[in-house]
Structure formats: structure tokens, C-alpha cells
Design an enzyme around this catalytic site. Structure first.
Site, PDB file in Angstrom:
ATOM      1  N   GLY A  45       0.807  -1.210   0.000  1.00  0.00           N
ATOM      2  CA  GLY A  45       0.000   0.000   0.000  1.00  0.00           C
ATOM      3  C   GLY A  45       0.840   1.261   0.000  1.00  0.00           C
ATOM      4  O   GLY A  45       0.592   2.191  -0.772  1.00  0.00           O
ATOM      5  N   ARG A  77      -5.897  -1.181  -2.500  1.00  0.00           N
ATOM      6  CA  ARG A  77      -5.020  -0.046  -2.167  1.00  0.00           C
ATOM      7  C   ARG A  77      -3.658  -0.116  -2.844  1.00  0.00           C
ATOM      8  O   ARG A  77      -2.982   0.895  -2.953  1.00  0.00           O
ATOM      9  CB  ARG A  77      -4.807   0.029  -0.650  1.00  0.00           C
ATOM     10  CG  ARG A  77      -4.118  -1.207  -0.093  1.00  0.00           C
ATOM     11  CD  ARG A  77      -4.450  -1.512   1.344  1.00  0.00           C
ATOM     12  NE  ARG A  77      -3.811  -2.761   1.756  1.00  0.00           N
ATOM     13  CZ  ARG A  77      -4.282  -3.963   1.471  1.00  0.00           C
ATOM     14  NH1 ARG A  77      -5.384  -4.099   0.772  1.00  0.00           N
ATOM     15  NH2 ARG A  77      -3.649  -5.046   1.841  1.00  0.00           N
ATOM     16  N   ASP A 134       4.368  -2.874   7.317  1.00  0.00           N
ATOM     17  CA  ASP A 134       3.571  -2.601   8.504  1.00  0.00           C
ATOM     18  C   ASP A 134       3.780  -3.704   9.539  1.00  0.00           C
ATOM     19  O   ASP A 134       2.906  -3.994  10.324  1.00  0.00           O
ATOM     20  CB  ASP A 134       2.089  -2.362   8.197  1.00  0.00           C
ATOM     21  CG  ASP A 134       1.307  -3.632   7.976  1.00  0.00           C
ATOM     22  OD1 ASP A 134       1.929  -4.691   7.869  1.00  0.00           O
ATOM     23  OD2 ASP A 134       0.064  -3.560   7.929  1.00  0.00           O
ATOM     24  N   ASN A 135       4.960  -4.310   9.534  1.00  0.00           N
ATOM     25  CA  ASN A 135       5.242  -5.259  10.624  1.00  0.00           C
ATOM     26  C   ASN A 135       6.465  -4.777  11.401  1.00  0.00           C
ATOM     27  O   ASN A 135       7.416  -4.235  10.826  1.00  0.00           O
ATOM     28  CB  ASN A 135       5.418  -6.689  10.089  1.00  0.00           C
ATOM     29  CG  ASN A 135       6.741  -6.904   9.420  1.00  0.00           C
ATOM     30  OD1 ASN A 135       7.730  -7.215  10.068  1.00  0.00           O
ATOM     31  ND2 ASN A 135       6.780  -6.704   8.107  1.00  0.00           N
ATOM     32  N   CYS A 192      -2.918  -4.280   9.373  1.00  0.00           N
ATOM     33  CA  CYS A 192      -4.014  -3.863   8.505  1.00  0.00           C
ATOM     34  C   CYS A 192      -4.919  -5.031   8.138  1.00  0.00           C
ATOM     35  O   CYS A 192      -6.109  -4.858   7.918  1.00  0.00           O
ATOM     36  CB  CYS A 192      -3.461  -3.206   7.241  1.00  0.00           C
ATOM     37  SG  CYS A 192      -2.711  -1.596   7.570  1.00  0.00           S
ATOM     38  N   CYS A 343      -2.758 -18.209  13.088  1.00  0.00           N
ATOM     39  CA  CYS A 343      -3.141 -17.058  12.264  1.00  0.00           C
ATOM     40  C   CYS A 343      -2.128 -17.011  11.129  1.00  0.00           C
ATOM     41  O   CYS A 343      -1.660 -18.057  10.681  1.00  0.00           O
ATOM     42  CB  CYS A 343      -3.166 -15.774  13.098  1.00  0.00           C
ATOM     43  SG  CYS A 343      -1.573 -15.376  13.842  1.00  0.00           S
TER      44      CYS A 343
END
Ligand SMILES: [Zn+2]
Length: 390
Positions: A45, A77, A134-135, A192, A343
Site C-alpha cells: 500500500g 489499495r 507494517d510489521n 491492517c 493465524c
């Protein structure tokens, strides 16, 4: 950057006319861009608009780091990709769009995760680094490598409707660890995929990251060193706060040679009380005939990339809502078998186990799958989707 700046070709003189006409920019800045290089960590993104605008602006050499392949859920995105490149490596997909905008840009594809082994080589090969992940483990590797090598790190973060941007340059300001010395507990760090993100938000922040990279390479303007931009997409508010360097920072207070890269492990505020198992161990025990209930707590779009055979699907938000409502334990938590919870990367499942135990479930029956589905699928597919590209 070389002492002698490269000349602009007649084609470049035409292509970059709107830059060259600005007296504050002109030939000198354009030639500095041509001589400059940027490493983009993440082609998702944030990386999408950044990659496209930096290529279009005439940055000479751009490195793309991303091990993932394009998936349908990305396209809400990640506009550097499209239906035509579904299933292709993101670096390949982004490079094709970038070359279409500017055939002269040199693009170096790195279809790998940034790791403690390769981060110094990758970061050291470029003038400016853009953090488009984003980690948290990757963010800390980017930060520590940039501090050690004296590279500016253009930071961007997005979640739901909120964005952040700063330039961390430990030579003249704080680094990321001055603000956040260590990763937050898993419970406070949704990504996200779990919490969602307005599709246009990484477009706003990524475009600003590209702006900062251009300023750093050309020397125009004032970069966001020592300041953080806070963006609220719901009110369209932009605020900026001053950031201070921490004299006791665990990274930038050290002599640069003493900074050792290591991968941060994300942990719960309290470690999950159940046990844990590696994917190899799970596979061996399933093959040996042991019975486990498997619970996949990822969100539906993540299931489309595959699940562990036999798993019950129960998204973490649904499960948490049930627990909060005091509802009876849902299948597969009702029986007596050991439940392996997974997960994508093993972080959300750890938080789920903790919530289950707090709700009265027997910790001895709950096992976290280390590394999650990404590690389970591991080398079987290059497309481990967690690379967290916003
Ligand atoms: Zn620091």
C-alpha cells in the site's frame, strides 16, 4: 552520491520539463535525482505510490524489497499492481508499471524478506530508505540498519483511517527506537489485515514519503527530521509533533559499529499461557496419527490463500466478540482435544489464546502454531502473504 552529476538526455529534458521550470528545483535537483538511489522496503500500500512517483520523478536507481506475490485483496489499495499481474511477484508487477512511466529508471528487484543477514547489504547500497512495511520486526531492522550505516529512513505508518510520517536520520535527529525502544505487545499492535485500512490512506502517506525522499535526494526544502506528521483521514486533519532524540536510545546512542542487527520477536504482554508448536512438529504429529483440532483465526480474505486442511475457521474479531458476550465456547474449543490455534504469523493466535485462557479455558489444551500459516506453507510457496506491505 558521485561528485560529478550525470547530464540529462534530451528525452529527460523534455520529460522533466515541469520540474526544470521551477527555479527552486531546476537542472541541479533533477541531476541529483538521476544520480540518486532509493531502497523501497515493501511494494504494498505505501510502496505502490512511492514506487510510481519516484520512478516518474526521475530517481536514477530504485531497489524494491518484497517477497510477496500480488493477491486480489491487495488491489483495494496497492495500485502499482493490477488484475493482469495477479499471482506475479510484487517487485515484478511494480517494476513493469515503473518502467512504463520512466524507461530510464534502473530497477533492482529483491524478492526477499529483509533479514538481519541481508539488511546491511541492501540498505548500504542506496542513498535513502523508505519504510513501507507494517510489521514491527522489519521496521526495527530498517531502523537499525539505517542508523548503523548513516542512511535517512523515511517512515510511514497506516492503520484504519490514521497515518503517520517522519524522517528518521540519527545523524541529526531521533531514530525510530528513540520513540519506541522495543515492539509493543501483540495486543496493542494490530496490522491492517486484522484492523483494516481505508484504501486511499496509504496513497496519502506513501505520496508524502515519496515527497520526503525527493527532498532528501535533491536537498530542497526541510525534511521531517525530528518531527512526525499525524494524519486523521476522518477529519482530514494534519498535525505535526516534535520528536526528541533519546540520549539513552538502545540504538542511536551507541557507537555505530556497536549496533548489531537482530530480529525483534513480537510477544504478548504476558506470554500465551498455552504451549507452542512449530509447523514441522505439527506436520510430523499429524502424520503420526495424533488428533488435533485446528482453529484458523485469520480473516476471510486471508483464508482464500489457503488453510491447513481440516481447520475450523473462526476469525479473531468474531471469537473475541463471543468471549466478550460470555457466549459458550465455540467449536473447536468445546471438546477435549488439544486445539492448535493459528493465524498468519503466530501473533494474533497468541493473543487469542491469552483471551481464551482469561475467559476460563484450559491452557493445557491450547497450542499456538509458531510462525502461523506463513511458516506452515513456508518454502512450499514463495507467496507467504504476511510480509505486511500495508
Ligand atoms: Zn535512537
Amino acid at each position: 552520491m558521485p561528485d560529478t552529476l550525470p547530464e540529462l538526455s534530451p528525452t529527460e529534458q523534455r520529460r522533466f520539463g515541469r520540474h526544470l521550470v521551477m527555479p527552486e528545483f531546476g537542472q541541479a535537483a533533477q541531476r541529483r535525482l538521476k544520480a540518486g538511489s532509493v531502497l523501497l522496503v515493501g511494494c504494498g500500500g505505501l510502496g505502490s505510490p512511492t514506487a510510481l512517483y519516484l520512478a516518474a520523478a526521475g530517481v536514477g536507481r530504485i531497489g524494491l524489497v518484497d517477497p510477496d506475490r500480488v493477491e486480489e485483496t491487495n488491489l483495494q489499495r496497492q495500485i502499482a499492481h493490477g488484475h493482469a499481474t495477479l499471482g506475479r511477484p510484487k517487485t515484478e508487477s511494480a517494476a513493469a508499471r515503473m518502467r512504463d512511466l520512466n524507461p530510464d529508471v534502473v530497477i533492482e528487484r529483491h524478492d526477499v524478506y529483509l533479514t538481519e543477514e541481508n539488511a546491511l547489504d541492501l540498505v548500504g547500497a542506496y542513498d535513502v530508505v523508505i519504510d513501507g512495511t507494517d510489521n514491527f520486526p522489519t521496521r526495527y531492522l530498517v531502523n537499525d540498519a539505517c542508523v548503523r550505516l548513516g542512511r535517512p529512513n523515511v517512515f510511514g505508518g497506516v492503520l484504519r483511517f490514521d497515518g503517520q510520517l517522519s524522517v528518521f536520520d540519527a545523524r541529526s535527529g531521533p531514530c525510530y527506537r528513540c520513540l519506541f525502544p522495543a515492539p509493543p505487545p501483540v495486543e496493542l499492535a494490530p496490522n491492517c489485515a486484522e484492523a483494516g485500512v481505508l484504501g486511499v490512506l496509504p496513497g496519502v502517506i506513501g505520496t508524502l514519503q515519496a515527497t520526503e525522499a525527493i527532498k532528501l535526494l535533491t536537498g530542497i526544502g526541510t525534511p521531517m527530521i525530528g518531527r512526525m506528521l499525524i494524519y486523521d483521514g476522518l477529519t482530514l486533519g494534519f498535525d505535526s509533533i516534535a520528536l526528541a532524540k533519546d540520549p539513552a536510545c538502545p540504538c542511536c546512542s551507541l557507537p555505530r559499529d556497536a549496533i548489531v542487527l537482530r530480529t525483534e520477536r513480537m510477544v504478548c504482554a504476558a506470554l500465551p499461557p498455552g504451549g507452542s508448536m512449530t509447523p514441522a512438529e505439527l506436520e510430523a504429529r499429524l502424520t503420526a496419527g495424533e488428533a488435533f483440532s485446528l482453529c484458523d483465526v485469520r480473516n476471510p480474505p486471508e483464508w482464500s490463500g489457503g488453510v491447513i486442511p481440516g481447520a475450523h475457521l473462526l476469525p479473531k474479531p468474531e471469537l473475541e466478540a463471543l468471549l466478550q458476550a460470555g457466549a459458550p465456547p465455540p467449536d473447536p474449543f468445546a471438546g477435549h482435544a488439544t486445539v492448535v490455534v493459528y493465524c498468519q504469523a503466530g501473533l494474533r493466535s497468541a493473543a487469542v489464546i491469552r483471551a481464551l485462557v482469561e475467559a476460563g479455558h484450559d491452557p493445557a489444551r491450547l497450542v499456538n502454531l509458531e510462525g502461523g500459516f506463513g511458516a506452515w506453507r513456508g518454502p512450499r510457496a514463495a507467496a507467504a502473504p504476511l510480509a505486511a506491505t500495508g
